[in-house]
Design an enzyme around this catalytic site. Sequence first.
Site, PDB file in Angstrom:
ATOM      1  N   GLU A 112      -7.513   8.133   6.335  1.00 58.84           N
ATOM      2  CA  GLU A 112      -7.782   8.984   7.499  1.00 58.84           C
ATOM      3  C   GLU A 112      -8.286  10.404   7.390  1.00 58.84           C
ATOM      4  OE1 GLU A 112      -4.287   8.515  10.177  1.00 58.84           O
ATOM      5  OE2 GLU A 112      -4.553   6.349   9.968  1.00 58.84           O
TER       6      GLU A 112
ATOM      7  N   ARG B 284       0.993  -1.287   0.038  1.00 56.49           N
ATOM      8  CA  ARG B 284      -0.040   0.027  -0.170  1.00 56.49           C
ATOM      9  C   ARG B 284       0.959   1.417   0.005  1.00 56.49           C
ATOM     10  NH1 ARG B 284      -2.927   3.019   4.757  1.00 56.49           N
ATOM     11  NH2 ARG B 284      -3.830   4.496   3.287  1.00 56.49           N
TER      12      ARG B 284
END
Length: 452
Positions: A169, A80
């Site tokens: 986030e 990622r």
Amino acid sequence: MSDAGFPTFPAGFSFGVATAAYQIEGAVGADGRGESVWDTFCRRPGAIRDGHTGDVADDHYHRWPEDVALMAALGIDTYRFSLAWPRIQPTGSGAVNAAGLDFYDRIVDSLVANGITPMPTLFHWDLPQPLEDAGGWLSRDTAYRFAEFATIAATRLADRVPLWITLNEPFVVTAFGYALGVHAPGRTLLLGALPTAHHQLLGHGLATVALRAAGVRQVAIANNYSPAWPASDSPANVAAAAAYDTLHNRLYTDPLLLGRYPDLAAFGVGAAGLECVRDGDLAIVSAPIDALGVNYYAPTRLSAPADSTLPFSMQPIPGYPLTAFGNPVVPAGLTELLTTLADRYGTRLPPVYVTENGCSFPDEPDAAGQIADADRIDYLDGHIRAVAHAMAAGVDVRGYLVWSLLDNFEWAEGYHQRFGLVHVDYDTLRRTPKASFGWYRDVISAVRAAPG
Ligand code: BGC
């Protein structure tokens, strides 16, 4: 390697590592990259510890072949990473920078050639500065610009990339970036930052449509979660924990999975805090996703507020070891979090990937050049077991990614927090695998040899 009785994982479960562009790439002026809010914020006196910047970081922009070789040696399934929007679309709208797309294209090719599945994140906080100048995530228009960027990136890479993550986030962007001002863009709007929650989620929804139109098969978002523990069972502390839970854990997930915002009455803002929500928006935000990314570091302990700014105040959590960042090491918090998500959202919860989990410790080489980060091994061992416990309790977890491959630029902390499986000497940029690197490599190969 782990002790006897290490859990098994189903065949197809992904182990990996995660990074983010601004934290590792450096080369901020190279090949037509535009400016991001983090370039600007790093120049603000006092914003970053010791005046550190991401100008060089790990110089991954130039050293990525070495970093892919490290990942191949680790034996991971999934990497990622994030795509720097200002590298691909320097002003955040309009013209595309071919060199930026070429950079990620080469990395994706190299990952695939090494048997590693690329998992890109479209936005890990490095908003192009011109978009911030036009209002940033306070402006609805940024959501539309983000979807345009998603189209550009996916049109080039979707043929080799199965699962895409839209945002990383959004809670941290709202809270640290726009409410408290400790992250870029450094605004201190407190609850006036709430529209950035909706505009990011709208951007996620619009990008989801754009990605699918460009041929992407699976779309996810990575939220961070923190079990909210009341400091005692007094009604005031329980209410404080519930308020924190709403802000941190529900505000960015209820709209996605339930199509509605949670009640914000505890914050005294009522519906007015989110009056930017327009008819039809929640249908866009809650369009089905294929996976939920879960980032977990530690729980949060709450008590009734000492002042009236927010309906909670944060308390230390005694009784656990602490990381260098001061986070308590609570692996059971990850099991609690995953089972709570499953209980809360039931059949609406898609398969989960733990998209970040890790810890910082000082980690310097000893006289023999070895980095014996036993505390990181303990942390990761406990948390991987915690994932297995959640799976045994019925939660559909598909992968686990360690934050992070390399020591890197830890935002307002500069280079002071080392989260890597690989040590980086910031003078020479030399990479040295820590003991945890070898441990994780052995875990991955042992799990593969004995699938559950
Ligand atoms: C972020 C990372 C960060 C990590 C450790 C997460 O909130 O996504 O960028 O480095 O936490 O603090």
